[in-house]
Design an enzyme around this catalytic site. Sequence first.
Site, PDB file in Angstrom:
ATOM      1  N   SER A 142       0.397  -3.683  -3.876  1.00 39.74           N
ATOM      2  CA  SER A 142       1.231  -4.771  -4.639  1.00 39.74           C
ATOM      3  C   SER A 142       0.209  -5.961  -4.728  1.00 39.74           C
ATOM      4  O   SER A 142      -0.724  -5.859  -5.319  1.00 39.74           O
ATOM      5  CB  SER A 142       2.313  -5.171  -3.847  1.00 39.74           C
ATOM      6  OG  SER A 142       3.471  -5.736  -4.553  1.00 39.74           O
TER       7      SER A 142
ATOM      8  N   LYS B  36      10.351  -0.444  -6.464  1.00 39.03           N
ATOM      9  CA  LYS B  36      10.023  -1.624  -5.453  1.00 39.03           C
ATOM     10  C   LYS B  36      11.058  -1.643  -4.282  1.00 39.03           C
ATOM     11  O   LYS B  36      12.037  -2.215  -4.385  1.00 39.03           O
ATOM     12  CB  LYS B  36      10.049  -2.826  -6.363  1.00 39.03           C
ATOM     13  CG  LYS B  36       9.270  -3.758  -5.746  1.00 39.03           C
ATOM     14  CD  LYS B  36       7.780  -3.637  -5.852  1.00 39.03           C
ATOM     15  CE  LYS B  36       7.093  -4.736  -5.155  1.00 39.03           C
ATOM     16  NZ  LYS B  36       5.483  -4.348  -4.911  1.00 39.03           N
TER      17      LYS B  36
END
Length: 590
Positions: A389, A191
């Site tokens: 995402s 991430k």
Amino acid sequence: MKDFFKYMSATVVGLIVFTLLTGAIGAMCIVGMIASESSAKDVSDNSVMVLNLSGMLNERSENSFMDEIGGSTVGTIGLDDVLSAVDKAKSNDKIKGIYIEAGMLAADSYASLAAIRNALLDFKKSGKWIIAYGDVYTQGTYYVASVADKILLNPSGRVDWHGIASQPIFLKDLMEKFGVKMQLAKVGTYKSAPEMFTADKMSDANREQVTAYVNGIWQNICKGVSESRKISVKELNEYADSFITLNDTKDFVKYKFVDKLVYTDQIKAEINKLLKKDADDNINSVSLADMRVVKSKDKKGDEIAVYYAYGNIVDNAAGGMLSDEHNIVGKTVCEDLEKLMDDDDVKAVVLRINSGGGSAYASEQIWHYVETLKKKKPVVVSMGGMAASGGYYISSGANWIVAEPTTLTGSIGIFGMFPDMSGLLTQKLGVKFDEVKTNRHSAFGTPSRPFNEEEMRYLGNHVDRGYALFRSRVAQGRKMTTEQVEQIAQGRVWLGQDALRIKLVDELGGLDKAVAKAAQLAKLKEYHTSDYPGKTDWMDQLLNSVSGGTYIKTQTRLALGEYYEPFMLLKDIGSQSAIQARIPFVMNIK
């Protein structure tokens, strides 16, 4: 004194007359534009469609009628308009071919360019021709134009061919100069979105994933150009390594990048040759704007709704003159999906998603409404340049997911990012704070100090729960176990072609394949599509233009270039949702 009042009166009268004339001309332009948009254009025999690849390519067009009145040539090309125009041109017997005029095109993604390229390849199946010309071909426009039967280049022009690179921007040191730091709670080794604010270089995990998708995109570009121009992939890489962009233009003919070097005034003869007309004959042409009002096939059968959701996912519409008008506003999208669910004329819904994500809360709300909608009618997702995402979050529950090979998707992970302004306030500006509180955490979130260790632990637990929820939504939608999802999650960004292999998507292709699948799931034999939501009408455009929002935003974007998005992010960071499900704020792929 008499002369003063005389001249002043004349000036006032002149201004009034000028204002009235300007208003009258503007009103006539508006009436003319409205009339032209409401009437179908009649295409002349032996016509050529002109596809001008200049400006900014976005998911949908946003050309302002104020720009058209003012004669502005810098606008936005809508991918939806291009695909529709090419499809109309294919089935219109009066249009004999397409002329691509390559210019400085700034595309939102190579996936969008691939969609245009594939549409042009489909156009050629009709037996019609495509010819392309450019003073300069950017790498993106050349990728699209390489499908042409004949590629022409100005003798003093060039073809940009250098490969692609990603150059993430890091603002940590800049922010520290102002006494601002970012406090981070995240889940996912890959991430990488917060790195822009918390690091000064790419992490090893981020470098790994960026290397994978950059190479994957380049391989797709080379494969397409190789097949069209009969140049081996090995040669294409050698040319990129030797930076042939600055070579003598004759080399582009030698290397088979282009077929002929011609000046602008010689293009007419080349097109007339294909039309089997005399070199100096006039050419009947139809522009992209003309094609918008060219009559298409009659809408028969049942309706499939194509709902466009693109931009950042946000909780509420952002305010301010510089705010991004293309957001996926959670509340609005949920209301729209509910209307589509209750509309008995709509038999299936295709969600066209082009988003790197955003608010985790808004993503969860949209996911819920997709689940509710799916109980009543089929829902198919068509992924554009990105559906990652939060963009993947809202996709995961669909009955079927279609992605382009170079779509950026996955990135299953979330983070919480909180600015610590205490250094700016107390050290740089000399602001002092005192405190009285009733409970242990009454001053949580105060600007006077950063979070303490206990507070960061609470935030970490909150983010962990959000990640667990996201992961469970994907597991439910993709019929996997949470353990299987975890193996491909951790915030890892995948190309569409790799996402197919790990079962994050079901099929590779464009919007047309998604519509066909929706029709199949709804068991429709005859169908047509309708686009939602409706585009901004001219009155709203007028009000926005008068307020200065559109003009200031456009000028700011042009002035800041690639730094526009970071600037906007810093400007609006206070209004951003604290918990984010998104990929890096600025992909910066060149």
